[in-house]
Structure formats: structure tokens, C-alpha cells
Motif scaffolding. Structure first.
Motif, short mmCIF file in Angstrom:
data_model
loop_
_atom_site.label_atom_id
_atom_site.label_comp_id
_atom_site.label_asym_id
_atom_site.label_seq_id
_atom_site.Cartn_x
_atom_site.Cartn_y
_atom_site.Cartn_z
N GLN A 241 0.86 -1.18 0.00
CA GLN A 241 0.00 0.00 0.00
C GLN A 241 0.90 1.23 0.00
O GLN A 241 2.05 1.16 0.44
CB GLN A 241 -0.91 0.01 1.23
CG GLN A 241 -0.17 0.07 2.55
CD GLN A 241 -1.07 -0.15 3.75
OE1 GLN A 241 -1.35 -1.28 4.12
NE2 GLN A 241 -1.54 0.94 4.33
N PRO A 242 0.43 2.34 -0.50
CA PRO A 242 1.28 3.54 -0.56
C PRO A 242 1.54 4.14 0.82
O PRO A 242 0.62 4.27 1.64
CB PRO A 242 0.47 4.50 -1.44
CG PRO A 242 -0.94 4.04 -1.32
CD PRO A 242 -0.89 2.56 -1.13
N LEU A 243 2.80 4.44 1.08
CA LEU A 243 3.21 5.11 2.31
C LEU A 243 3.88 6.43 1.95
O LEU A 243 4.38 6.60 0.82
CB LEU A 243 4.17 4.23 3.12
CG LEU A 243 3.69 2.83 3.48
CD1 LEU A 243 4.76 2.10 4.30
CD2 LEU A 243 2.38 2.87 4.25
N THR A 244 3.95 7.34 2.88
CA THR A 244 4.49 8.68 2.63
C THR A 244 5.84 8.84 3.32
O THR A 244 5.95 8.56 4.53
CB THR A 244 3.52 9.77 3.14
OG1 THR A 244 2.25 9.59 2.50
CG2 THR A 244 4.05 11.16 2.84
N ILE A 245 6.84 9.27 2.58
CA ILE A 245 8.16 9.53 3.15
C ILE A 245 8.03 10.60 4.23
O ILE A 245 7.39 11.63 4.05
CB ILE A 245 9.15 10.02 2.06
CG1 ILE A 245 9.20 9.04 0.89
CG2 ILE A 245 10.53 10.24 2.67
CD1 ILE A 245 9.66 7.67 1.25
N GLY A 246 8.66 10.34 5.38
CA GLY A 246 8.63 11.30 6.47
C GLY A 246 7.47 11.17 7.43
O GLY A 246 7.36 11.92 8.41
N GLU A 247 6.59 10.18 7.18
CA GLU A 247 5.45 9.95 8.08
C GLU A 247 5.70 8.72 8.93
O GLU A 247 6.50 7.85 8.60
CB GLU A 247 4.16 9.78 7.28
CG GLU A 247 3.71 11.02 6.54
CD GLU A 247 3.36 12.17 7.46
OE1 GLU A 247 2.92 11.91 8.61
OE2 GLU A 247 3.53 13.34 7.06
#
Length: 433
Positions: free
Chosen positions: A408-414
Motif C-alpha cells: 500500500q502507498p506510504l508517505t516519506i517522512g510519516e
């Protein structure tokens, strides 16, 4: 060659990196375009921030300078400046080296104003505490002091950086608040000697008070402590770590050795017994803490008996994170002047391999104990197969990473909570919970 562009190349430790970031801010204020550690040098000016800690680092710096000298001879660089620890320590030797004649200027570690002056620019005191971040936007290094008063026998750092000098607490707090406003969430606190923070300014060790203040700043998600000294350690920091969830249960403290004869020769001001008491107290007061340490093999006086004692210590202490290096005799240090470097290089290398093989098995067992657990990670980057993150127990670049399959898509820095599914010695495999 791009005009009005400066390529900054930083070698060595994160403390050097912070220096480069501050200097980059001064360059930016004077209208320069900047690139840090470029894959291909194309600025008309190149500034190399060198490392001079041990021989391997010195050699790396020299090789980089020689590569850039060659580019300057080819007309691909207009000006080449060399600064930092190597230049601070060996300024005269570098200036008189014929192979480095193409270098326009050599500067010490703290000659930032002179660099700007030689470019016809001015240093701006109003932005002295500002930086151009070279790390991913979500984390930064915060240098809270410079120099060291410990004078360990093997260490050249005091010869380079001078006496211990703390950054005032209000300046550090202001810097952290400014970085939070820019999106930074994780703060890696660094110094040559964290333990002594504040002694020169306040007459007492103020690390606990500093971290207490930083932990209360909204937006500070993680604080991690690097490079404490075990002797005269400020134990008041432990309840601060235990009390605040955003102070990572992580402590980087270089112990170097455990055998009393070697510790004495090293001038470490601590004994085997005191070292064991230190480890026990830290782990007791901060349950679950991960200790990172650095050990040295091959120091003068380390016979087979002392090395076997060191190996037994590694097996007993079971450090969650550990690195090691072989003794390098450094000009001007106490050890170089008082002890013969009489342990053969091949013996040092063999001992280093043995120590790290022991640690690899310990690291695997530490990681295997995490399989099935849920952990909070921050995402640093991604590749074709995985998102790459870290837990609170992992400092950037030196500690294990958590690999998360791209389901699933994850966000850099989160931040995300993940379940650990597999363990390797220096990596964890996980799935998003």
C-alpha cells in the motif's frame, strides 16, 4: 561548469555535516546556487569539508581532494577550497604538498568568515544559527557542543576542535523550533561529549534540562542522544528519557574497552566495575533502552588476555547496537608520545573481525526477539520493492533499517505502526499494521 554554483562535499561524521549546512546557509544568503555531495561536480567552486579523525578517514579526504585537483587541472572547476578537520590539523603539511598545489585555499574547521571574504562576500551574523538541511526533510542533527576536555590517549579530536564549548540552551531551543516549523520531526542530538554539556556555560551538566525543554516543544516527535561519555555521566537524563515518550530509548555511548589495564592506558577515567555499574543502571532506569557503543581493538597493552576479556564482555553485555575499529596511532596524541604501536596490523584486523562476528550473532538474536511485535517506524525512503524505515532504536545511516513491502502507498517522512515479520542481523522485515 555552472557559474555562481558551489558544490559542497562533506566527509566524516554528522558533526561535520552540521558545519556544512551552516556554511551552505551563508553561501545561499550571498546568492550562490548549492549542491551537497553531488554525484557529478559541475559547480565553478567546490568546497570540501574534510575529516581528520583517524588514518582511514584522512586517506579518504586526501583521495577526494586529489580527484578534485584533477578536475581543476582539466578546467572543470574554477576554484577549489579545502576546509574541516584534516585542514585544521595538518594545515602546514597540506599547503606545502606539491600534489595539492591546485587547491586555491586551505582553511581550518572554523574559518567560515574567511572563506566568504576570499570570495568577496560577507558573513551574516543574523543567520548564524540557520542551516540548509541536507538530510531528508523529516530529520536533522543538532550539534549542542564542540570540542572535548577528556583527552583520551588515542583521540586527536581535542587537537582539532579545542576545548569543550557548549551552545547556549536558548539557541538550541530556538533552532529546534525553527526546524519544526520547516517540517522536521526527528532530532538527533550530537556532540563530541554529550555528558559535559553545559559545564562551561552553567557550571554544571545541563543535558537533562536541555532534553526536558526540547521534549516539550510541540512537533518534536523523536529525540535521540549520541556520543555520551560514561565517566561523570549525567544520570539525571535517565528519568527524562523514561518520562517522555518522544525521547527515544536509545543512548550512544562509546565505551572503547573493558579491561582495566587498557582503560588506564587509554586514560578513560573509568574502570571495568564502574562500566558494568553504568550499563546496569541505564538499563534498569530506562527499560527497553537500546545501547549503542563503540569498541577499540589493538590499543597498546591489549594482550591476548585483555582481548579475551573484551570478547567475554561483548557476549555478556549484549549491546543492541555496536561498532568497533582498530587502533590507529595519531600524531600528537598522548598514546603516540607514550606508547609503542606494537600490535601488528594483521592481529588488529583479526581481533576486529572476531568482535564483529560476535556482535552479528547478538544483533540477530536482538532482532529475532522483535518478530511478531508492533513497532512505530518513520519512513525514510523507498526502492523498487520496499519502503525503508527506522524505529526509535535506529539512528540514520548507522543502525538497522525496517523494510516494508509495497502493499500500500506510504508517505516519506510519516510515521506508521508495523508488525515485524522477519529478522536479519541488521534489518527487520515488516508489514503495515
Amino acid at each position: 561548469m555552472r557559474k555562481n554554483k558551489i558544490d559542497i562535499i562533506s566527509l566524516g561524521c554528522s558533526k561535520n555535516l552540521v558545519d556544512s549546512e551552516h556554511l551552505m546557509r551563508q553561501f545561499a544568503a550571498n546568492g550562490y546556487t548549492l549542491e551537497h555531495n553531488p554525484t557529478k561536480v559541475n559547480g565553478e567552486i567546490v568546497v570540501v569539508n574534510t575529516c581528520g579523525f583517524i588514518q582511514d578517514a584522512q586517506q579518504e579526504s586526501i583521495e577526494m581532494i586529489l580527484q578534485l585537483v584533477d578536475l581543476k587541472r582539466q578546467g572543470k572547476i574554477r576554484k577549489l577550497f579545502v576546509m574541516g578537520c584534516l585542514a585544521e590539523r595538518f594545515l602546514a603539511e597540506l599547503q606545502n604538498e606539491p600534489e595539492l598545489a591546485e587547491v586555491d585555499h586551505f582553511y581550518g574547521k572554523f574559518s567560515w568568515k574567511q572563506i566568504l571574504a576570499d570570495l568577496g562576500k560577507a558573513y551574516n551574523d543574523d543567520i548564524a544559527n540557520e542551516r540548509v538541511l541536507t538530510t531528508p526533510q523529516h530529520f536533522a542533527y543538532i550539534k549542542i557542543s564542540e570540542g572535548c576536555n577528556r583527552f583520551c590517549a588515542f583521540c586527536a579530536i581535542p587537537l582539532i576542535t579545542g576545548r569543550h564549548t557548549s551552545v547556549p540552551m536558548p539557541d538550541i531551543i530556538s533552532e529546534v523550533k525553527s526546524l519544526v516549523s520547516q517540517g522536521v520531526k526527528e532530532f538527533n542530538i550530537i556532540a563530541q561529549d554529550l555528558s559535559s554539556y553545559g559545564m562551561d556555560l552553567y557550571g554544571e551538566m545541563r543535558l537533562p534540562q536541555l532534553i526536558e525543554s526540547l521534549a516539550q516543544i510541540p512537533g518534536v516527535e523523536w529525540i535521540r542522544l549520541h556520543y555520551a561519555y560514561p565517566a561523570q555521566f549525567p544520570y539525571e537524563i535517565l528519568p527524562v528519557m523514561a518520562r517522555h515518550s518522544n525521547v527515544c530509548r536509545y543512548l550512544d555511548v562509546a565505551l572503547q574497552h573493558i579491561a582495566d589495564p587498557v582503560l588506564t592506558n587509554m586514560r578513560r577515567h573509568i574502570t571495568r566495575s564502574q562500566t558494568l555499574q553504568f550499563i546496569e543502571r541505564v538499563r534498569r532506569e530506562v527499560p527497553g533502552i537500546h545501547l549503542r557503543t563503540t569498541l577499540m581493538v589493538g590499543f597498546p597493552g591489549e594482550g591476548e588476555k585483555e582481548f579475551e576479556e573484551l570478547k567475554a564482555f561483548v557476549e555478556e553485555a549484549r549491546f543492541e547496537r555496536m561498532g568497533a575499529f582498530a587502533y590507529s596511532q595519531e600524531e600528537g596524541t598522548y598514546a603516540a608520545e607514550h606508547f609503542a604501536d606494537d600490535i601488528p596490523a594483521e592481529v588488529k584486523h583479526t581481533r576486529l573481525e572476531e568482535i564483529m562476528e560476535l556482535q552479528e550473532q547478538i544483533s540477530l538474536e536482538v532482532n529475532e526477539a522483535k518478530v511478531g511485535s508492533t513497532m512505530r517506524v518513520i519512513i525514510d525512503s523507498e526502492d523498487e520493492e520496499y519502503y525503508i524505515g527506522r524505529t526509535e532504536f535506529d539512528s540514520p545511516e548507522v543502525d538497522p533499517e525496517v523494510l516494508i513491502a509495497k502493499k500500500q502507498p506510504l508517505t516519506i517522512g510519516e510515521f506508521y505502526y508495523v508488525t515485524i515479520t522477519e529478522a536479519l542481523p541488521y534489518e527487520l522485515i515488516a508489514e503495515v499494521k
